[in-house]
Design a protein around this motif. Sequence first.
Motif, short mmCIF file in Angstrom:
data_model
loop_
_atom_site.label_atom_id
_atom_site.label_comp_id
_atom_site.label_asym_id
_atom_site.label_seq_id
_atom_site.Cartn_x
_atom_site.Cartn_y
_atom_site.Cartn_z
N ASP A 65 0.82 -1.22 0.00
CA ASP A 65 0.00 0.00 0.00
C ASP A 65 0.86 1.27 0.00
O ASP A 65 0.34 2.36 0.27
N ASN A 73 2.80 2.19 2.17
CA ASN A 73 3.16 2.64 3.53
C ASN A 73 4.66 2.48 3.72
O ASN A 73 5.26 1.52 3.21
N PRO A 122 2.01 7.16 5.99
CA PRO A 122 0.94 6.49 5.25
C PRO A 122 1.21 6.46 3.75
O PRO A 122 1.67 7.46 3.17
N SER A 174 -0.68 6.63 1.32
CA SER A 174 -1.44 7.59 0.49
C SER A 174 -0.69 8.89 0.28
O SER A 174 -1.10 9.72 -0.53
N THR A 175 0.40 9.10 1.02
CA THR A 175 1.20 10.33 0.83
C THR A 175 2.51 10.04 0.08
O THR A 175 3.31 10.95 -0.13
N ILE A 176 2.73 8.78 -0.25
CA ILE A 176 3.96 8.41 -0.99
C ILE A 176 3.58 8.19 -2.44
O ILE A 176 2.65 7.44 -2.75
N ASP A 177 4.30 8.82 -3.35
CA ASP A 177 3.88 8.80 -4.76
C ASP A 177 4.65 7.81 -5.60
O ASP A 177 4.07 7.16 -6.47
#
Lengths: 498, 498
Positions: free
Chosen positions: A367, A369, A421, A423-426
């Motif tokens: 994910d 993370n 998290p 969702s903040t890693i691209d």
Amino acid sequence: MTDRFQLPTMVEGLGRLRATVLASVSKTRRQHLELVVPSLDAAIRELGLRDGAVLSFHHHLRNGDAVLIAVIEAAARAGLRDLHVAASSIFPVHAALVRHIESGVVGGLCTNFLSGPVAEAVSRGALKRPVILRTHGGRARAIESGELCIDAAFVAAPAADPLGNISAVEGPRACGVLGYAQCDALHARKVVAVTDTLVDYPAPRIEISQEHVDLVALVPSLGDSAGIVSGSTRPSEKPADLEMARMAAQVIGASGLLQNGFALQNGAGGTSLATAAAVGRAMAERGVTGSFASGGITGFHVDMLEAGLFRGILDVQCFDLRAIESLRRDARHQPMSASMYANPHQRGAVVDRLDAVVLGATEVDLDFNVNVTTRADGAIMGGSGGHADTAAGAKLAIVTTRLTAAGYPKLVERVGTVTTPGSTIDVIVTEAGIAVNPGREDIRDRLRAAGMQPVEIGDLYRRAQTMSERLPAHPSSERIVAVSEYRDGTISDVIRSL
Amino acid sequence: MTDRFQLPTMVEGLGRLRATVLASVSKTRRQHLELVVPSLDAAIRELGLRDGAVLSFHHHLRNGDAVLIAVIEAAARAGLRDLHVAASSIFPVHAALVRHIESGVVGGLCTNFLSGPVAEAVSRGALKRPVILRTHGGRARAIESGELCIDAAFVAAPAADPLGNISAVEGPRACGVLGYAQCDALHARKVVAVTDTLVDYPAPRIEISQEHVDLVALVPSLGDSAGIVSGSTRPSEKPADLEMARMAAQVIGASGLLQNGFALQNGAGGTSLATAAAVGRAMAERGVTGSFASGGITGFHVDMLEAGLFRGILDVQCFDLRAIESLRRDARHQPMSASMYANPHQRGAVVDRLDAVVLGATEVDLDFNVNVTTRADGAIMGGSGGHADTAAGAKLAIVTTRLTAAGYPKLVERVGTVTTPGSTIDVIVTEAGIAVNPGREDIRDRLRAAGMQPVEIGDLYRRAQTMSERLPAHPSSERIVAVSEYRDGTISDVIRSL
């Protein structure tokens, strides 16, 4: 002299007033105000601390810091118990803290980074209360919101004058910037400047000023210069790191962000610096002038500033002597507080202006993370620092990581600890290819348009599994020894005892 | 992406925790955070102010300031009523405020200095509620203690970037230092950077940083450069002033204070500057190196710094272009906040480190009380500013004054308004001789030992009476239009309507 002036005690529109008793007004007599105390023992006495007090420390002296331990030892001599240490980071140099935890002098700890023997002791369950691991911005938020109330902040002061003006670019233990100590100085009930270099009033280049300081405590030495700053910090020269750096720079080049005004942050690790070097070359080729580089600053950033690649540097912590020298000399190189840097509850934090950040990882999962808090065996060995802050703020957060380390996979199904998290890693860059977060189709499309071929993170994961010799061990103990607090104050994960 | 991580909601030792919902964490999306609004009208709308709100202003643009009036006019257009103006000073340029007082848009005022048409209107009783006249240090104390709660601080920003970093040494209306605005920025509920010069992020030489700023409001111009800074500030060349300056310098020379580390403050008036010049010559002759000069800074102080007479300058406000240039260039010339300068409730204020301060006076009385607030006819025409702060802090507070002005005596039995209590004034220097406060026998003895012949203040008083053509008129109205608040928050005097 008598008071011949009769003043009304009630004034319409203002209510009851207390009149100045003119005859009794006198010179403030604070000319002889003595803020300087000869030792930390004297400071502890003056402060009137009680058992359970919260003492704060900053980590600009890094693995050379002698202040934290000296303060705790003075507190122990004063008979204090169950103290809460609110540090911005804990390093191997703080090993003696373990003894004070075991003896009950220290009963609580919160920090943004936890390594060395103290980390091991915490992982073993040495502290009764769980440690709170915060981000750099989260710590500033916690202090400013009153969530973390500091009874006494001990500011390691490379130079201080007798009224507590603190300079960080002077003295034998100059560390350049005191960004992490600024919030503490503004919000702690009492502030102690701890110094080995008492200078004449007024101190030069004041970074924390006297109106915030209650005491100046003299110590023989703030610590070991060799551990405080490196002589210089250099990009990696290992071929695999350079290849990852090349790819990460290529991602930035293809992202559409590499335009005038570009803002970059990168860690001080070899691969991150090598990435910055490669990005710098691309900027020079394209004639791009960036706005700023931020974070912990190295001579390498100074080179980029001086080459005209950036208009400015925003510096929360100097990593080497060249950074300190630049701060002293070049007005484009400016200090910032941790709150300005990364506090998510302020209107504008510097991290929110980042175009790209290049980060490391201990583990990355399916994910996206990222774990930079615990090792493959579940032991604590780090923490977010600015990791989660910059990932959340930057338009493009890139993590560079090898597929394996020491026989363990670094691409895993589920990270041992969620520090940042997914969702903040691209983008994840490995030696075996690049994976783009499915939430960032825009980036994936741009990379493809630039001729790159991103792969699925599952592919990288499977490849890492194949290459590994052993599996991460996630402690399953009931006992929670630490929580990883996200920058907004929620809990991103818990860490269990080994 | 789903949240596959089950976290406990209770952790022993920490209590109930709120888990990060990983799937919902996102980029802060504050990359596009828009703090810049196109006008003060837009800023007023954004702030959501209500009738009775407290708006604060600083006076570094002095008699060139267009910001205060522009803000009040925008507030008037928004229909706001009964606003409280918390200014650090009011000048003739703020004349239009009278109209807004009369219309009820402005219902209250506090300031450290009040001159021009607004002062006249207040003296006539234009405001319902009495004005509170504070000292520079007292205002900082009132703000920090919560006694003066500011709803919105409007900081005139010579240059600001889109996230609100403010620089005062850049831009066409550069004023150098924002010392009086610092407290407001730290403590106001909302902070608006008002600028005519929006610069690229990050602003150079940040003096108030973005974490304190909520909005950046664009205006066509901050004001009239000619009123903001003088081209240069010069000592008086009038013989009577030079004679008083010579005597004042002689007092300092005889006081025993003129040694290495000597700290001096003087006003920007011609006699004060001439005194500093004479003291400077004495320092050079004796080989004395002072520690610092403080307060409002002129090119004249810069000359003294550059001549090596002082090790540093602590600057709360630049008076001329040369001071601004020095601040930009010379690290020994440092800015300070009003709180650092003079707040009596902070541990160490700069005024407490002064050896000597040279001050002016409108009236001095037999108890050495000084009035710099009202004219001989009782009308308001000033206020303490730093007068009472520096007198209280300095080891030696000298007032230079002529015996008469415009036919009125300046040495009086009882001052029209007590701005600065006589118990903090040590020596009065006039063209007809020197009087020493009876409480300072030590100084009288030193002057005599140096061959000087101090006279009684009563002698100076009688001489002034003889020379005068008319007598001061003390208004006896029941109506109190202002109170003079001492730095500690008590009331040193009341001012009655004309």
